[in-house]
Design an enzyme around this catalytic site. Structure first.
Site, PDB file in Angstrom:
ATOM      1  N   ASP A 144      12.531  41.295  10.816  1.00  0.00           N
ATOM      2  CA  ASP A 144      12.113  39.998  11.339  1.00  0.00           C
ATOM      3  C   ASP A 144      11.379  40.216  12.673  1.00  0.00           C
ATOM      4  OD1 ASP A 144      11.808  37.481  12.334  1.00  0.00           O
ATOM      5  OD2 ASP A 144      13.924  36.917  12.165  1.00  0.00           O
ATOM      6  N   GLY A 145      10.159  39.706  12.746  1.00  0.00           N
ATOM      7  CA  GLY A 145       9.344  39.881  13.943  1.00  0.00           C
ATOM      8  C   GLY A 145       9.991  39.296  15.187  1.00  0.00           C
ATOM      9  N   ASP A 166       0.035  37.895  12.850  1.00  0.00           N
ATOM     10  CA  ASP A 166      -0.647  37.713  11.558  1.00  0.00           C
ATOM     11  C   ASP A 166       0.374  37.092  10.612  1.00  0.00           C
ATOM     12  OD1 ASP A 166      -2.264  37.852   9.359  1.00  0.00           O
ATOM     13  OD2 ASP A 166      -2.430  40.039   9.327  1.00  0.00           O
TER      14      ASP A 166
HETATM   15  N1  AAT Z   1      -3.236  38.875   6.655  1.00  0.00           N
HETATM   16  C1  AAT Z   1      -3.303  37.515   6.260  1.00  0.00           C
HETATM   17  C2  AAT Z   1      -2.051  37.126   5.602  1.00  0.00           C
HETATM   18  C3  AAT Z   1      -1.068  36.457   6.213  1.00  0.00           C
HETATM   19  S1  AAT Z   1       0.430  36.879   5.636  1.00  0.00           S
HETATM   20  C4  AAT Z   1       1.628  36.409   6.757  1.00  0.00           C
HETATM   21  C5  AAT Z   1       2.826  37.344   6.637  1.00  0.00           C
HETATM   22  O1  AAT Z   1       3.778  36.984   7.627  1.00  0.00           O
HETATM   23  C6  AAT Z   1       3.571  37.306   5.291  1.00  0.00           C
HETATM   24  O2  AAT Z   1       3.484  38.573   4.691  1.00  0.00           O
HETATM   25  C7  AAT Z   1       5.013  36.954   5.668  1.00  0.00           C
HETATM   26  O3  AAT Z   1       5.976  37.624   4.881  1.00  0.00           O
HETATM   27  C8  AAT Z   1       5.038  37.398   7.128  1.00  0.00           C
HETATM   28  N2  AAT Z   1       6.114  36.793   7.945  1.00  0.00           N
HETATM   29  C9  AAT Z   1       6.541  35.494   7.955  1.00  0.00           C
HETATM   30  N3  AAT Z   1       7.549  35.330   8.845  1.00  0.00           N
HETATM   31  C10 AAT Z   1       7.764  36.551   9.424  1.00  0.00           C
HETATM   32  C11 AAT Z   1       8.672  37.036  10.403  1.00  0.00           C
HETATM   33  N4  AAT Z   1       9.581  36.232  10.978  1.00  0.00           N
HETATM   34  N5  AAT Z   1       8.605  38.342  10.756  1.00  0.00           N
HETATM   35  C12 AAT Z   1       7.694  39.189  10.184  1.00  0.00           C
HETATM   36  N6  AAT Z   1       6.824  38.776   9.244  1.00  0.00           N
HETATM   37  C13 AAT Z   1       6.843  37.484   8.855  1.00  0.00           C
HETATM   38  C14 AAT Z   1      -1.327  35.373   7.200  1.00  0.00           C
HETATM   39  C15 AAT Z   1      -1.677  34.145   6.474  1.00  0.00           C
HETATM   40  C16 AAT Z   1      -2.177  33.027   7.341  1.00  0.00           C
HETATM   41  C17 AAT Z   1      -2.139  31.739   6.536  1.00  0.00           C
HETATM   42  C18 AAT Z   1      -3.016  30.703   7.099  1.00  0.00           C
HETATM   43  N7  AAT Z   1      -2.906  29.463   6.359  1.00  0.00           N
END
Ligand code: AAT
Length: 294
Positions: A144-145, A166
């Site tokens: 978790d980020g 991202d």
């Molecule tokens: N590169 C463009 C794609 C994304 S994906 C966003 C990622 O964030 C997903 O893989 C998801 O699993 C991850 N994510 C969500 N919450 C967390 C967290 N708490 N910690 C780590 N990773 C996380 C971006 C899309 C943008 C959409 C715009 N509409």
């Protein structure tokens, strides 16, 4: 060439309660549920391989450069020799691929919540990451980020030139990563020339979200520069921001940006150049209004 509208199944995404957009679905490659979210991979006529989470468009082979190049190169070109970056989310590897184009980049920590996203990217989205997920400079954490930024990285004494959020949109699971408290935790991990790069949403369809995020960033950072790009997969003009206490992406001329692109031999840029960098910061009046509501 035919402009007739295909009537087969569509993938739709709402941008707010009253508007949205669609793409022809094409062929389903894989779908399922992870402990965190539902996912789908499609092979679409418009953008080729396309990846969705919880029914929201994340990335596609055909248009990923609109999003990833701007999220990464706007801050990176502004820095002298960015060496260490942290990506929160971004398990598709598209942001990592752009970071590795900068020759000074020695280490990229990628903290993705959901292992399945990385598996999907490895299997189905090679044109998004171009091998970045297996680059020896990549330090991949399935975690978790929020926790990584708050606990893991500070305990390890880590410092980053760039932190990239991202992430999925600030509704649902990622909401806590768009707060003033989280931005402050990120700032503690930044080096002297450090910056935070993130997306803000669609100013035309989600003006409150964009304005709110700007307010939160401005409460934490002294230089917050919003920039705007049309992202085909998201069906709208999309906001991003570069936030820092030291670097200012508006301080560079188009010529200086071109000089840096050439010096760093940035390869395969399909969007980004000196003119697009400068132009992205120009705000039509309705955008100024959205960002500074009276
Ligand atoms: N590169 C463009 C794609 C994304 S994906 C966003 C990622 O964030 C997903 O893989 C998801 O699993 C991850 N994510 C969500 N919450 C967390 C967290 N708490 N910690 C780590 N990773 C996380 C971006 C899309 C943008 C959409 C715009 N509409």
């Amino acid at each position: 060439m035919s402009d007739s509208v295909e009537s087969g199944p569509r993938l739709t995404e709402a941008l707010n309660a009253h508007a949205g957009h669609y793409l022809s679905a094409g062929r389903l490659i894989e779908k399922g549920e992870t402990p965190y979210q539902s996912y789908e991979v499609w092979d679409t006529p418009q953008f080729g391989r396309l990846f969705r989470l919880d029914g929201y468009f994340m990335t596609s082979e055909g248009d990923e450069f609109f999003y990833h190049e701007n999220l990464i190169h706007v801050p990176c070109i502004t820095q002298d020799a960015p060496a260490r970056a942290l990506i929160i989310g971004g398990g598709d590897g598209g942001s990592a691929d752009e970071l590795f184009k900068h020759p000074s980049m020695t280490r990229v920590a990628l903290v993705e919540l959901d292992e399945k996203v990385v598996d999907i990217a490895r299997q189905h989205l090679p044109a998004v990451h171009n091998g970045a997920l297996d680059d020896p400079r990549l330090d991949l954490h399935i975690a978790d980020g929020l926790r990584y930024v708050r606990e893991t990285a500070p305990a390890a004494g880590e410092r980053f030139d760039l932190i990239v959020l991202d992430l999925t949109d600030p509704i649902g699971p990622a909401e806590a990563l768009y707060t003033e408290a989280f931005f402050t935790d990120c700032k503690r991990l930044l080096s002297h020339q450090g910056a935070l790069s993130l997306h803000l949403g669609a100013p035309i369809f989600q003006p409150e979200r964009v304005a709110d995020l700007m307010d939160r960033l401005l409460a934490v950072f002294t230089i917050v520069r919003p920039h705007f790009h049309y992202i085909p997969l998201y069906g709208s003009l999309w906001g991003m921001a570069c936030a820092s206490d030291h670097i200012d992406p508006l301080a560079l001329s188009a010529d200086e940006i071109e000089r840096r692109i050439a010096e760093r031999q940035l390869r395969q840029l399909q969007y980004y150049n000196g003119d697009t960098h400068r132009a992205a910061f120009a705000q039509p009046n309705y955008l100024r209004q959205c960002l500074n509501p009276q």
